[in-house]
Design an enzyme around this catalytic site. Structure first.
Site, PDB file in Angstrom:
ATOM      1  N   GLY A  38      21.436  42.676  42.553  1.00 29.89           N
ATOM      2  CA  GLY A  38      21.483  42.448  43.994  1.00 29.89           C
ATOM      3  C   GLY A  38      20.728  41.174  44.315  1.00 29.89           C
ATOM      4  O   GLY A  38      19.569  41.006  43.903  1.00 29.89           O
ATOM      5  N   ARG A 169      30.697  37.364  49.362  1.00 33.42           N
ATOM      6  CA  ARG A 169      31.472  38.315  48.573  1.00 33.42           C
ATOM      7  C   ARG A 169      32.768  38.573  49.345  1.00 33.42           C
ATOM      8  O   ARG A 169      32.836  39.473  50.172  1.00 33.42           O
ATOM      9  CB  ARG A 169      30.691  39.611  48.364  1.00 33.42           C
ATOM     10  CG  ARG A 169      29.449  39.457  47.494  1.00 33.42           C
ATOM     11  CD  ARG A 169      29.825  39.248  46.038  1.00 33.42           C
ATOM     12  NE  ARG A 169      28.667  39.169  45.147  1.00 33.42           N
ATOM     13  CZ  ARG A 169      28.201  38.064  44.625  1.00 33.42           C
ATOM     14  NH1 ARG A 169      28.782  36.896  44.916  1.00 33.42           N
ATOM     15  NH2 ARG A 169      27.160  38.085  43.812  1.00 33.42           N
ATOM     16  N   GLY A 229      23.982  20.506  38.808  1.00 37.94           N
ATOM     17  CA  GLY A 229      22.770  20.321  39.583  1.00 37.94           C
ATOM     18  C   GLY A 229      22.884  20.818  41.010  1.00 37.94           C
ATOM     19  O   GLY A 229      23.514  21.840  41.269  1.00 37.94           O
ATOM     20  N   GLY A 253      22.515  35.946  38.401  1.00 35.62           N
ATOM     21  CA  GLY A 253      21.199  35.799  39.014  1.00 35.62           C
ATOM     22  C   GLY A 253      20.664  34.388  39.061  1.00 35.62           C
ATOM     23  O   GLY A 253      19.533  34.173  39.527  1.00 35.62           O
ATOM     24  N   ASP A 256      19.959  33.199  42.669  1.00 41.22           N
ATOM     25  CA  ASP A 256      18.806  33.915  43.215  1.00 41.22           C
ATOM     26  C   ASP A 256      17.507  33.356  42.631  1.00 41.22           C
ATOM     27  O   ASP A 256      16.503  33.219  43.337  1.00 41.22           O
ATOM     28  CB  ASP A 256      18.921  35.413  42.894  1.00 41.22           C
ATOM     29  CG  ASP A 256      20.271  35.986  43.282  1.00 41.22           C
ATOM     30  OD1 ASP A 256      20.788  35.605  44.343  1.00 41.22           O
ATOM     31  OD2 ASP A 256      20.803  36.805  42.511  1.00 41.22           O
TER      32      ASP A 256
END
Length: 318
Positions: A38, A169, A229, A253, A256
């Protein structure tokens, strides 16, 4: 302290039973390797591992996945005192990886704990004097809680820097749900991927979109481009940041982790807590370069497993 508001998702990676070493399983079986994930939860974990005091505001189910989420967050040093113990089930995402290590997800999210925030629940959450609130992703667009989450973030902007990652999403929310221009009225930082941008503003030049969001109120917009980048845009001044070269295991991930590295670096520079009035382009580029390194280290291992401060040299983590 940085507060993170949003969802935890059980990421289940599909493996044919026949691919397991020594497996004699029959054809047609599938094994799922489940990891706590998540976007907001991943960001909270990465921030805490880098050494930033981090409080997570989430609705955590009492099911087996909810216990997995608690263990992962707490073991990384995230403060869970502002979480809600939710009766609803956890969100499940079944993921498959392509040849580039990028994941495609199928979600089981209806009636899940993550989207059921109420204004009363959020009114009782303690930001703990946080200098920054990071949110976004599905919690900011999914009914029934999205309006409460947005109102909470807008209120937090009166005393804290607000960071948003749309983390789109398309299978769970239409383009119209991602009203980024409206969010810019209270957001100071927008971090999104080039895929997010292509969905939100198809065929629009990235510079034009950045300037639109600056005009709507967001000082800092960063568009990450994977191995190419990132573009840093601060009130119309722009610069490119290179991505470190690593052997990519997967990219789960990574975005994030980039956000966490960015916020960690800005926090260490004492720049969070307002509307980024003291931020100049060189400092924004420095923070993005550090963030790119954190993201690269995440890509070098399986799953959303961001680095700890000890995994970076002293100069990079200062």
């Amino acid at each position: 302290m940085i507060a993170v508001l949003g969802e935890c998702v059980a990421d289940a990676f599909a493996e044919p039973a026949s691919s397991r070493a020594g497996s004699g399983g029959p054809a047609g079986e599938l094994t799922l390797r489940v990891h706590a994930g998540g976007g907001p939860a991943n960001t909270a974990v990465a921030l805490a591992r880098l050494g930033t005091p981090t409080r997570f505001l989430g609705r955590l189910s009492g099911d087996v996945f909810g216990r997995l989420f608690r263990d992962r967050l707490a073991s990384s040093g995230v403060d869970l005192s502002a979480c809600v113990e939710a009766a609803e089930p956890s969100t499940l995402a079944v993921a498959s990886l392509d040849e580039r290590g990028q994941a495609a997800y199928g979600f089981h999210a209806e009636g899940a704990a993550d989207w059921a925030w109420t204004a009363a629940e959020l009114a009782s959450r303690d930001l703990g004097g946080a200098s920054c609130l990071h949110t976004g992703s599905l919690a900011l667009v999914r009914e029934p809680g999205r309006d409460a989450v947005e109102a909470f973030a807008a209120a937090a902007a009166r005393g804290a820097t607000v960071s948003i990652d749309p983390n789109v999403r398309p299978s769970l929310a239409p383009r119209v749900a991602y009203d980024v221009t409206r969010w810019c009225a209270f957001a100071d930082i927008l971090r999104l991927s080039e895929d997010d941008l292509a969905f939100l503003a198809p065929d629009e030049p990235v510079e034009r979109v950045c300037d639109l969001w600056h005009a709507a109120g967001a000082p800092l917009v960063i568009v990450t481009r994977g191995g190419a980048g990132a573009l840093v845009s601060l009130n119309g001044e722009r610069a490119e940041v290179a991505a470190p070269r690593v052997t990519v295991v997967d990219t789960v991930g990574a975005g994030d982790a980039f956000t966490a590295g960015l916020l960690h670096r800005l926090d260490r520079r004492g720049l969070l807590g307002g509307r980024l009035d003291g931020l100049d382009l060189a400092t924004a580029v420095d923070a993005a370069a550090f963030a790119a390194r954190v993201a690269a280290l995440t890509c070098a291992v399986a799953g959303a497993n961001p680095p700890w401060a000890r995994d970076l040299d002293d100069r990079a983590s200062a």
